[in-house]
Design a protein around this motif. Structure first.
Motif, PDB file in Angstrom:
ATOM      1  N   GLU A  23       0.798  -1.625  -0.486  1.00 20.40           N
ATOM      2  CA  GLU A  23      -0.176   0.271  -0.069  1.00 20.40           C
ATOM      3  C   GLU A  23       0.967   1.366   0.090  1.00 20.40           C
ATOM      4  O   GLU A  23       1.573   1.543   0.943  1.00 20.40           O
ATOM      5  CB  GLU A  23      -1.179  -0.115   0.868  1.00 20.40           C
ATOM      6  N   GLY A  24       0.544   1.936  -0.875  1.00 20.32           N
ATOM      7  CA  GLY A  24       1.651   3.631  -1.002  1.00 20.32           C
ATOM      8  C   GLY A  24       0.595   4.514  -0.259  1.00 20.32           C
ATOM      9  O   GLY A  24      -0.922   4.376  -0.267  1.00 20.32           O
ATOM     10  N   ASP A  25       1.210   5.945   0.290  1.00 18.47           N
ATOM     11  CA  ASP A  25      -0.008   7.110   0.281  1.00 18.47           C
ATOM     12  C   ASP A  25       0.337   8.245  -0.522  1.00 18.47           C
ATOM     13  O   ASP A  25       0.680   7.494  -1.924  1.00 18.47           O
ATOM     14  CB  ASP A  25       0.649   7.677   1.385  1.00 18.47           C
ATOM     15  N   SER A  26      -0.255   9.023  -0.454  1.00 16.28           N
ATOM     16  CA  SER A  26      -0.892   9.741  -1.922  1.00 16.28           C
ATOM     17  C   SER A  26       0.491  10.136  -2.307  1.00 16.28           C
ATOM     18  O   SER A  26       0.016  10.679  -3.628  1.00 16.28           O
ATOM     19  CB  SER A  26      -1.489  10.685  -1.532  1.00 16.28           C
ATOM     20  N   ALA A  27       1.505  10.382  -1.778  1.00 17.69           N
ATOM     21  CA  ALA A  27       3.030  10.783  -2.582  1.00 17.69           C
ATOM     22  C   ALA A  27       3.721  10.050  -3.004  1.00 17.69           C
ATOM     23  O   ALA A  27       5.144  10.088  -4.103  1.00 17.69           O
ATOM     24  CB  ALA A  27       3.847  11.342  -1.342  1.00 17.69           C
ATOM     25  N   GLY A  28       2.826   8.421  -3.453  1.00 18.79           N
ATOM     26  CA  GLY A  28       3.679   7.565  -4.253  1.00 18.79           C
ATOM     27  C   GLY A  28       4.699   6.826  -2.989  1.00 18.79           C
ATOM     28  O   GLY A  28       5.181   5.949  -3.979  1.00 18.79           O
ATOM     29  N   ARG A  29       4.403   7.073  -2.117  1.00 24.64           N
ATOM     30  CA  ARG A  29       5.687   6.235  -0.902  1.00 24.64           C
ATOM     31  C   ARG A  29       5.340   4.670   0.153  1.00 24.64           C
ATOM     32  O   ARG A  29       3.688   5.090   0.464  1.00 24.64           O
ATOM     33  CB  ARG A  29       6.235   7.258   0.086  1.00 24.64           C
ATOM     34  N   VAL A  30       5.610   3.752  -0.503  1.00 24.13           N
ATOM     35  CA  VAL A  30       4.886   2.474   0.601  1.00 24.13           C
ATOM     36  C   VAL A  30       4.333   3.414   1.677  1.00 24.13           C
ATOM     37  O   VAL A  30       6.070   4.178   2.631  1.00 24.13           O
ATOM     38  CB  VAL A  30       6.232   1.044   0.363  1.00 24.13           C
ATOM     39  N   ARG A  31       3.854   2.478   2.495  1.00 25.21           N
ATOM     40  CA  ARG A  31       3.526   2.728   3.506  1.00 25.21           C
ATOM     41  C   ARG A  31       2.994   1.536   4.698  1.00 25.21           C
ATOM     42  O   ARG A  31       3.101   1.469   5.501  1.00 25.21           O
ATOM     43  CB  ARG A  31       2.218   3.966   3.541  1.00 25.21           C
ATOM     44  N   ALA A  32       2.668   0.639   4.125  1.00 27.37           N
ATOM     45  CA  ALA A  32       2.008  -1.106   4.625  1.00 27.37           C
ATOM     46  C   ALA A  32       2.284  -1.778   3.795  1.00 27.37           C
ATOM     47  O   ALA A  32       1.922  -1.739   2.296  1.00 27.37           O
ATOM     48  CB  ALA A  32       0.746  -0.475   5.000  1.00 27.37           C
ATOM     49  N   VAL A  33       1.907  -3.179   4.524  1.00 23.19           N
ATOM     50  CA  VAL A  33       1.912  -4.097   3.408  1.00 23.19           C
ATOM     51  C   VAL A  33       1.124  -5.874   4.533  1.00 23.19           C
ATOM     52  O   VAL A  33       0.575  -5.542   5.516  1.00 23.19           O
ATOM     53  CB  VAL A  33       3.263  -5.038   4.193  1.00 23.19           C
ATOM     54  N   HIS A  34       0.180  -5.445   3.139  1.00 26.16           N
ATOM     55  CA  HIS A  34      -0.900  -6.696   3.267  1.00 26.16           C
ATOM     56  C   HIS A  34      -0.807  -8.186   3.470  1.00 26.16           C
ATOM     57  O   HIS A  34      -0.111  -8.611   2.451  1.00 26.16           O
ATOM     58  CB  HIS A  34      -2.455  -6.565   2.554  1.00 26.16           C
ATOM     59  N   LEU A  35      -1.110  -9.258   4.051  1.00 27.08           N
ATOM     60  CA  LEU A  35      -0.410 -10.502   4.074  1.00 27.08           C
ATOM     61  C   LEU A  35      -1.985 -10.988   4.174  1.00 27.08           C
ATOM     62  O   LEU A  35      -3.343 -10.849   4.586  1.00 27.08           O
ATOM     63  CB  LEU A  35      -0.538 -10.278   5.796  1.00 27.08           C
ATOM     64  N   SER A  36      -1.801 -12.503   3.569  1.00 27.44           N
ATOM     65  CA  SER A  36      -3.349 -13.664   3.076  1.00 27.44           C
ATOM     66  C   SER A  36      -3.784 -13.606   4.697  1.00 27.44           C
ATOM     67  O   SER A  36      -5.082 -14.413   4.457  1.00 27.44           O
ATOM     68  CB  SER A  36      -2.581 -14.803   3.056  1.00 27.44           C
ATOM     69  N   ASP A  37      -3.564 -12.785   5.807  1.00 24.77           N
ATOM     70  CA  ASP A  37      -4.070 -13.844   7.328  1.00 24.77           C
ATOM     71  C   ASP A  37      -4.756 -12.748   7.465  1.00 24.77           C
ATOM     72  O   ASP A  37      -5.138 -12.397   8.826  1.00 24.77           O
ATOM     73  CB  ASP A  37      -3.206 -14.102   8.309  1.00 24.77           C
ATOM     74  N   GLU A  38      -5.128 -11.760   6.714  1.00 20.29           N
ATOM     75  CA  GLU A  38      -5.483 -10.234   7.111  1.00 20.29           C
ATOM     76  C   GLU A  38      -4.983  -9.258   7.808  1.00 20.29           C
ATOM     77  O   GLU A  38      -5.410  -8.015   8.461  1.00 20.29           O
ATOM     78  CB  GLU A  38      -6.817 -10.506   7.137  1.00 20.29           C
TER      79      GLU A  38
END
Length: 464
Positions: A223-238
């Protein structure tokens, strides 16, 4: 021209082109000159740098103990080559004996050595891969960019994949005091390379050194923020993990795309070649003028059932390049096979890990010296009643002995001739490798079957 006359001419005046200006390419070039080749030698590389060493990039460089700009490979001798650096090979015309380059030029050859190696496997979602803060680690430029970000003090680094490189990166982050999360879809780190028994030890090392290790999960999105920088990682366990640096360590892809349509037996598993490093064409017929060496090669090995092996090993790249170069300019009676026993090493969390042989072939493992609990041990792998590989954690003195056992096809379980019975606790157990049909991160030896081409053939061993 008679074969002997042609070889004499080739050695004196021929044109040899090496595609791949890294470790295998350089050592191949040096061997050609050392063995008397005085013709025209051309080195083609897609990076703008002369050959440099890659293993320090995930070890000493990330620890700040070496500069990414000063990892040049030492030269054994002057090679007197024409260097075509910073321009990739884009095609091969076998009939005309020409290599096509990205700048539109073509380079003619009399004999060709392909040593294009591998590339880091990118994050598959291109829009997410372009987010600022998302990295891979394979090249000198990759290491320099990542080192700058680590020095800037990220809040959390997220590593996707717990193979050797991913684990070394996590180790470097912790040594810098940086919080790090590692996600591995298998049950533990290093399981693709060394199996679950050793993977459990590696998992303990991660967690005891403060790594937030997540196993049995896959990353579903960055997941990126509005400036195009990565901010979070989503995993298969939600679950969601906030991170401002993400390092994709999903293994390697072999650099064979430029050979599409060339007629060589090349594909995602590498370029098939015989034990003398001569490339096969797509029909399984060996070529006379094209040789292969290093990580991109698939070659049969007598010690391992003549299966085709692809080896991502520093030592293999050197040995295979030397064999290929020798065979390129030698008569058939003087050619020699490439029979190097695979070996690999890694340094992580203060532990030195080394292996010999092909651990992923192992059905069982036996701890023969030391103990898993102390993180100082030797484990020996067995396959169909013979010793096939060994791994050591902080105990390398036995590896040379076990390499000789592998070369001799010594029996497994390992015998202890100095006692009347096997010492208590020294018993074989299931090595616990994952199903090879399920992808895992980080095997450094890839068994790719018996077919020299990429057709989907099924091999049925004879039953006795």
């Amino acid at each position: 021209m008679a074969p002997a006359d042609y070889l004499d001419w080739l050695r004196r005046e021929g044109r040899i082109v090496i595609v791949g200006a890294s470790l295998a390419g350089l050592r191949g070039a040096e061997t050609l000159r050392a063995e008397g080749f005085t013709g025209e030698l051309t080195m083609i590389g897609d990076e703008p740098y002369e050959p440099y060493d890659r293993p320090p990039l995930s070890k000493a460089v990330l620890l700040g103990k070496a500069s990414p700009n000063h990892t040049e490979l030492p030269r054994r001798r002057e090679i007197d080559a024409k260097w075509r650096l910073g321009v990739a090979a884009t095609g091969l015309d076998l009939e005309a004996k020409r290599v096509r380059l990205a700048d539109g030029d073509e380079v003619e050859y009399d004999r060709l050595l392909i040593a294009t190696g591998v590339s880091a496997r990118p994050w598959p979602k291109e829009d997410e891969a372009r987010l600022e803060g998302v990295f891979t680690l394979r090249t000198r430029d990759d290491a320099a960019a990542l080192l700058r970000r680590l020095k800037a003090g990220p809040r959390r680094v997220f590593v996707i994949g717990a193979g050797f490189t991913g684990s070394e990166i996590a180790s470097a982050c912790r040594e810098h005091g940086i919080d790090v999360t590692v996600a591995e879809r298998a049950g533990a780190p290093l399981v693709g390379a060394l199996g679950g028994v050793i993977g459990a030890v590696a998992a303990d090392m991660h967690r005891e050194n403060g790594v937030d290790l997540r196993t049995g999960v896959m990353v579903t999105a960055l997941e990126g923020d509005s400036a195009g920088r990565v901010r979070a990682v989503h995993l298969s366990d939600e679950s969601v993990v906030e991170a401002d640096v993400v390092i994709v360590s999903l293994g390697a892809t072999r650099n064979t795309g430029w050979l599409t349509g060339s007629g060589l037996g090349a594909g995602p598993r590498g370029i098939a070649c015989d034990a003398g490093c001569r490339a096969f064409d797509f029909r399984g017929i060996v070529t006379d003028d094209v040789f292969v060496a290093g990580d991109v090669a698939r070659s049969p090995h007598a010690l391992f059932g003549y299966q085709f092996l692809s080896l991502e090993h520093w030592g293999n790249a050197v040995a295979q390049a030397e064999t290929a170069a020798h065979n390129m300019i030698s008569p058939s009676a003087e050619r020699r096979p490439h029979l190097w026993v695979p070996a690999f090493w890694s340094s992580q969390f203060g532990v030195n890990i080394k292996s010999v042989g092909v651990p992923p072939m192992g059905e069982q493992i036996m701890i023969t010296q030391g103990s898993l609990a102390e993180r100082r041990f030797v484990g020996v792998y067995g396959y169909k009643g013979r010793t096939i590989a060994a791994v050591s954690f902080d105990d390398t003195r036995w590896l040379e002995f076990y390499q000789r056992q592998i070369e001799k096809g010594a029996p497994f379980p390992v015998e202890f001739p100095t006692v009347n019975r096997r010492p208590e606790g020294r018993v074989p157990v299931d090595a616990d490798f994952p199903d090879p049909a399920l992808p895992t991160h980080g095997p450094m030896v890839t068994l790719s079957g018996y077919s020299p081409t990429d057709q989907q053939l099924v091999f049925h061993p004879a039953r006795h």
